[in-house]
Design an enzyme around this catalytic site. Sequence first.
Site, PDB file in Angstrom:
ATOM      1  N   ASP A  17       0.813  -1.212   0.000  1.00  0.00           N
ATOM      2  CA  ASP A  17       0.000   0.000   0.000  1.00  0.00           C
ATOM      3  C   ASP A  17       0.847   1.262   0.000  1.00  0.00           C
ATOM      4  OD1 ASP A  17      -1.937  -1.911   0.251  1.00  0.00           O
ATOM      5  OD2 ASP A  17      -2.994  -0.949   1.898  1.00  0.00           O
ATOM      6  N   ARG A  97      -0.360   6.455  17.174  1.00  0.00           N
ATOM      7  CA  ARG A  97      -0.532   7.430  16.097  1.00  0.00           C
ATOM      8  C   ARG A  97       0.001   8.825  16.425  1.00  0.00           C
ATOM      9  NH1 ARG A  97      -0.231   3.020  13.797  1.00  0.00           N
ATOM     10  NH2 ARG A  97      -2.057   2.159  12.725  1.00  0.00           N
ATOM     11  N   ASP A 126      -7.737   5.903  12.036  1.00  0.00           N
ATOM     12  CA  ASP A 126      -6.343   6.356  11.954  1.00  0.00           C
ATOM     13  C   ASP A 126      -6.187   7.643  11.167  1.00  0.00           C
ATOM     14  OD1 ASP A 126      -5.248   4.474  13.597  1.00  0.00           O
ATOM     15  OD2 ASP A 126      -4.653   3.109  11.996  1.00  0.00           O
ATOM     16  N   SER A 180      -6.272  -7.619   8.081  1.00  0.00           N
ATOM     17  CA  SER A 180      -5.314  -6.524   8.180  1.00  0.00           C
ATOM     18  C   SER A 180      -4.699  -6.512   9.574  1.00  0.00           C
ATOM     19  CB  SER A 180      -6.036  -5.199   7.914  1.00  0.00           C
ATOM     20  OG  SER A 180      -5.166  -4.104   8.101  1.00  0.00           O
TER      21      SER A 180
END
Length: 403
Positions: A17, A97, A126, A180
């Site tokens: 990605d 994050r 996110d 994922s």
Amino acid sequence: MSQQIKKVVLAYSGGLDTSVILKWLQTTYNCEVVTFTADLGQGEELEPARAKAELLGIKEIFIDDLREEFVRDFVFPMFRANAVYEGQYLLGTSIARPLIAKRQIEIAREVGADAVAHGATGKGNDQVRFELGYYALNPDIKVIAPWREWNLNSRTKLIEFAEKNQIPIPKDKRGEAPFSVDANLLHISAEGKALEDPWEEAGEYVYSRTVAPEDAPNTPTYIEIEYEKGDPVAVDGKRMSPAELLTALNKLAGDNGIGRLDLVEGRFVGMKSRGIYETPGGTIMLEAHRGIEQITLDRGAMHLKDDIMPRYAELIYNGLWFSPERLMLQALIDKSQEKVTGTVRLKLYKGRVSVVGRKSPYSLYSMEHVTFEEDTVYDQRDAEGFIKLNALRLRLLHRQKGE
């Protein structure tokens, strides 16, 4: 639009990605790309990310070991609050994050970039967490979120783009991944695809950091954790750095099947999602911290902390780590931890962790006062007036109703 961006710092993993995103940024915005890969203890070799970035023509490549900063400045402050989202989730993805966002903004400043980019989709939390962090630290930064702009909305299209642009794709990445994964030193999560039906139990193949509780040792493991001002500093008498300590607890908990969670949570963007989480060391830390607080925190302070905790946890989950309200709550929480020092003994056994002992030089526990034997410090007759004063409003209310 593409001419407005001169240089962008991309949060880059080296996977399919973000490699596609890297090339897409070059072709769509005709800009220079700087890659940033954060080592947060995800357990993967990160040097291949450097090689992939070099192959794609990147000149400025940052691979930063942030494990100690992650645990010391983000995980530990959060655990001082006993933060749990929706009663169960220990916020393993959420707390990573803001650190990634912080370092991206720092790098953008160092290299003179006018934009940052991330690989989060337009459906998840996110994107919010990254971008709230970016804007809090640099209000004028430009943000590029490819998943909200491009039409590469399937794995087939991503692979076609990669092949067209000569981006190497490992053989094991060509097939559809069953779910994922996000990982760091605090946790690993799995969601999506094979895990989307919340009625279907997750297979054992999903778990990678913990043994199945039924396969854990048949004899319990006992450990001791030492605390100083609310933070763990040693395990079984051995002092360690924050990242070393969490790594040690991950191993102890994982070997005993501790830290698994199957959760359907309410995302900030509105939908519910199902995640399979493993937070082995964090599960021990939460139990241990509450254990040492039991004897060192005054009742009023502890209950106030418990009252504000859901709000604090929600702020972290929603990406508001750098908000004034989170900082205000953190100051209150940190003040409460001044005497949270001592040792906790824990029992690890087949998926469970239990506090079985606690001691502190600042203990508020008085055996003289609580003993069932005779004492000279507590007059039981005092309780009568205490009860009557607390009952006064109830008695008056009842009489009013009787009228």
